[in-house]
Each structure stands twice: as C-alpha cells, then as structure tokens.
Design a protein around this motif. Structure first.
Motif, short mmCIF file in Angstrom:
data_model
loop_
_atom_site.label_atom_id
_atom_site.label_comp_id
_atom_site.label_asym_id
_atom_site.label_seq_id
_atom_site.Cartn_x
_atom_site.Cartn_y
_atom_site.Cartn_z
N MET A 1 9.90 9.63 -72.67
CA MET A 1 8.86 8.64 -72.81
C MET A 1 7.54 9.16 -72.24
SD MET A 1 8.69 4.65 -71.64
CE MET A 1 8.92 4.99 -69.92
N ALA A 2 7.57 9.78 -71.08
CA ALA A 2 6.35 10.32 -70.47
C ALA A 2 5.70 11.36 -71.37
CB ALA A 2 6.67 10.90 -69.09
N GLU A 3 6.55 12.16 -72.06
CA GLU A 3 6.01 13.18 -72.96
C GLU A 3 5.25 12.52 -74.12
OE1 GLU A 3 9.36 13.03 -72.20
OE2 GLU A 3 9.33 14.55 -70.63
N ALA A 4 5.79 11.46 -74.66
CA ALA A 4 5.12 10.74 -75.75
C ALA A 4 3.82 10.13 -75.26
CB ALA A 4 6.04 9.67 -76.32
N ALA A 5 3.84 9.51 -74.09
CA ALA A 5 2.64 8.88 -73.54
C ALA A 5 1.54 9.90 -73.30
CB ALA A 5 2.99 8.14 -72.26
N ALA A 6 1.91 11.09 -72.91
CA ALA A 6 0.93 12.13 -72.60
C ALA A 6 0.19 12.64 -73.84
CB ALA A 6 1.60 13.29 -71.88
N THR A 7 0.71 12.33 -75.02
CA THR A 7 0.08 12.82 -76.25
C THR A 7 -0.99 11.88 -76.79
OG1 THR A 7 1.67 11.78 -77.77
CG2 THR A 7 2.23 13.99 -76.91
N ARG A 79 -8.24 -17.88 -82.03
CA ARG A 79 -8.80 -17.31 -80.80
C ARG A 79 -8.63 -15.80 -80.68
NH1 ARG A 79 -7.64 -21.46 -75.89
NH2 ARG A 79 -8.30 -23.34 -76.97
N LEU A 80 -7.52 -15.26 -81.22
CA LEU A 80 -7.21 -13.85 -80.98
C LEU A 80 -7.49 -12.91 -82.16
CD1 LEU A 80 -3.87 -13.86 -78.94
CD2 LEU A 80 -6.22 -13.63 -78.12
N ALA A 81 -7.39 -13.38 -83.38
CA ALA A 81 -7.56 -12.47 -84.53
C ALA A 81 -8.91 -11.77 -84.44
CB ALA A 81 -7.44 -13.25 -85.83
N GLY A 82 -8.86 -10.45 -84.51
CA GLY A 82 -10.07 -9.64 -84.43
C GLY A 82 -10.44 -9.20 -83.02
N ARG A 83 -9.88 -9.83 -82.02
CA ARG A 83 -10.16 -9.41 -80.63
C ARG A 83 -9.31 -8.21 -80.28
NH1 ARG A 83 -10.60 -14.10 -76.38
NH2 ARG A 83 -11.44 -12.32 -75.26
N SER A 84 -9.91 -7.28 -79.55
CA SER A 84 -9.19 -6.05 -79.20
C SER A 84 -8.37 -6.21 -77.94
CB SER A 84 -10.18 -4.91 -79.02
OG SER A 84 -10.68 -4.50 -80.27
N ILE A 85 -7.21 -5.57 -77.96
CA ILE A 85 -6.31 -5.50 -76.82
C ILE A 85 -6.25 -4.03 -76.41
CG2 ILE A 85 -3.94 -5.89 -76.01
CD1 ILE A 85 -5.39 -8.48 -76.87
N ARG A 86 -6.37 -3.77 -75.12
CA ARG A 86 -6.33 -2.40 -74.63
C ARG A 86 -4.89 -2.01 -74.30
NH1 ARG A 86 -8.83 1.93 -72.72
NH2 ARG A 86 -8.23 2.84 -70.73
N PHE A 87 -4.49 -0.86 -74.79
CA PHE A 87 -3.17 -0.31 -74.53
C PHE A 87 -3.34 0.92 -73.65
CE2 PHE A 87 -2.80 -2.67 -78.43
CZ PHE A 87 -1.62 -3.37 -78.26
N ASP A 88 -2.74 0.90 -72.47
CA ASP A 88 -2.90 2.04 -71.55
C ASP A 88 -1.58 2.55 -71.00
OD1 ASP A 88 -2.25 0.05 -69.73
OD2 ASP A 88 -4.14 0.18 -68.63
N ARG A 89 -0.46 1.95 -71.42
CA ARG A 89 0.86 2.43 -70.99
C ARG A 89 1.93 1.93 -71.94
NH1 ARG A 89 0.44 -1.03 -65.68
NH2 ARG A 89 -1.65 -0.47 -66.24
N ILE A 90 3.07 2.60 -71.86
CA ILE A 90 4.25 2.16 -72.61
C ILE A 90 5.36 1.91 -71.60
CG2 ILE A 90 3.64 3.25 -74.79
CD1 ILE A 90 5.45 5.58 -74.10
N GLY A 91 6.31 1.07 -71.96
CA GLY A 91 7.38 0.75 -71.03
C GLY A 91 8.69 0.44 -71.73
N VAL A 92 9.74 0.49 -70.94
CA VAL A 92 11.07 0.11 -71.38
C VAL A 92 11.50 -1.08 -70.54
CG1 VAL A 92 13.49 0.82 -71.57
CG2 VAL A 92 11.65 2.48 -72.02
N VAL A 106 11.32 -4.32 -66.07
CA VAL A 106 10.73 -3.05 -66.52
C VAL A 106 11.51 -1.96 -65.80
CG1 VAL A 106 8.67 -1.60 -66.55
CG2 VAL A 106 8.45 -4.09 -66.85
N VAL A 107 12.17 -1.09 -66.56
CA VAL A 107 12.98 -0.03 -65.96
C VAL A 107 12.30 1.33 -66.02
CG1 VAL A 107 15.16 -1.23 -66.30
CG2 VAL A 107 14.31 0.29 -68.09
N ALA A 108 11.28 1.47 -66.86
CA ALA A 108 10.52 2.72 -66.92
C ALA A 108 9.17 2.41 -67.57
CB ALA A 108 11.26 3.75 -67.75
N GLN A 109 8.16 3.14 -67.14
CA GLN A 109 6.87 3.04 -67.79
C GLN A 109 6.12 4.35 -67.61
OE1 GLN A 109 4.12 0.07 -66.33
NE2 GLN A 109 4.99 0.16 -64.27
N ALA A 110 5.20 4.60 -68.52
CA ALA A 110 4.40 5.82 -68.48
C ALA A 110 2.99 5.48 -68.96
CB ALA A 110 5.01 6.89 -69.37
#
Length: 115
Positions: A1-7, A79-92, A106-110
């Motif tokens: 997972m960390a490898e994917a997040a790093a890309t 209220r939400l359509a068109g508004r941006s959400i920031r993604f800065d991590r992935i998790g399991v 949450v058992v893992a995150q990167a």
C-alpha cells in the motif's frame, strides 16, 4: 500500500454526484469520476479491477427508508456536487455488514506524496 501511495501526489477531485443504492456499502455516497490519480492508485492496488472501478466516498451505510434517503440525496447533492474533496492518504479499514460500525478500525494507512 505504501508503494502505491508513493506513486501519486495528494490531489483534489470534485464530487460528480451524490447517489444511493440498495447495497449496504453504497447506501448513500458521493461519486467521483475515474481521474488520472484515482486510476493510477487503483491500478497499483488492484491491477485487474479498473473496468469495474467506481470511486466514491460513502456517507451512510445500511438500509434507509427510501423516501427519506431520496430527499437526503437531493439535498446533499445540491450542496456537494462540483465541490472538491482533497485526497492525501489511503487506508485499510476492517469492516463488514456483520461488524458494528463503531467497531470498524483503520489497520493501515499511507500518505500520498506531498505536492
């Protein structure tokens, strides 16, 4: 997972639409287009699953009275359509229909790469 997040660098995506379904894990959710960063993460984590990939953020799990859910979807979509959400991590997360939501963990995150 960390490898994917790093890309992939942290990114923002607009909510395409708020929808609902009868599926437990997609009862009420914000859907996103399959953008380049999302597709890159999906390919890195599940190379064979891109054809069925439906990026979304669940807003509610489980069954809900249809009329109440339809009204909530209309309101939240406005209220939400068109508004941006920031993604800065992935998790399991450990989860399941037979596991109470209060017990999900949450058992893992990167973190995604910094921009």
């Amino acid at each position: 997972m960390a490898e994917a997040a790093a890309t992939v660098e942290a990114f923002a995506e607009p909510v395409a639409v708020v929808e609902g379904s009868d599926a437990f894990f997609r009862s009420f959710y914000a859907r996103f287009a399959v953008s380049s960063p999302l597709a890159k993460l999906k390919r890195a984590l599940d190379p064979d699953g891109l054809d069925s990939f439906m990026p979304h953020v669940s807003l509610l799990y489980g069954p809900v009275v249809a009329a109440a859910k339809a009204e909530a979807i209309r309101e939240v979509n406005a209220r939400l359509a068109g508004r941006s959400i920031r993604f800065d991590r992935i998790g399991v997360v450990t989860s399941g229909q037979d596991v109470p939501i209060a017990e999900w963990r949450v058992v893992a995150q990167a973190s995604l790469r910094s921009a």
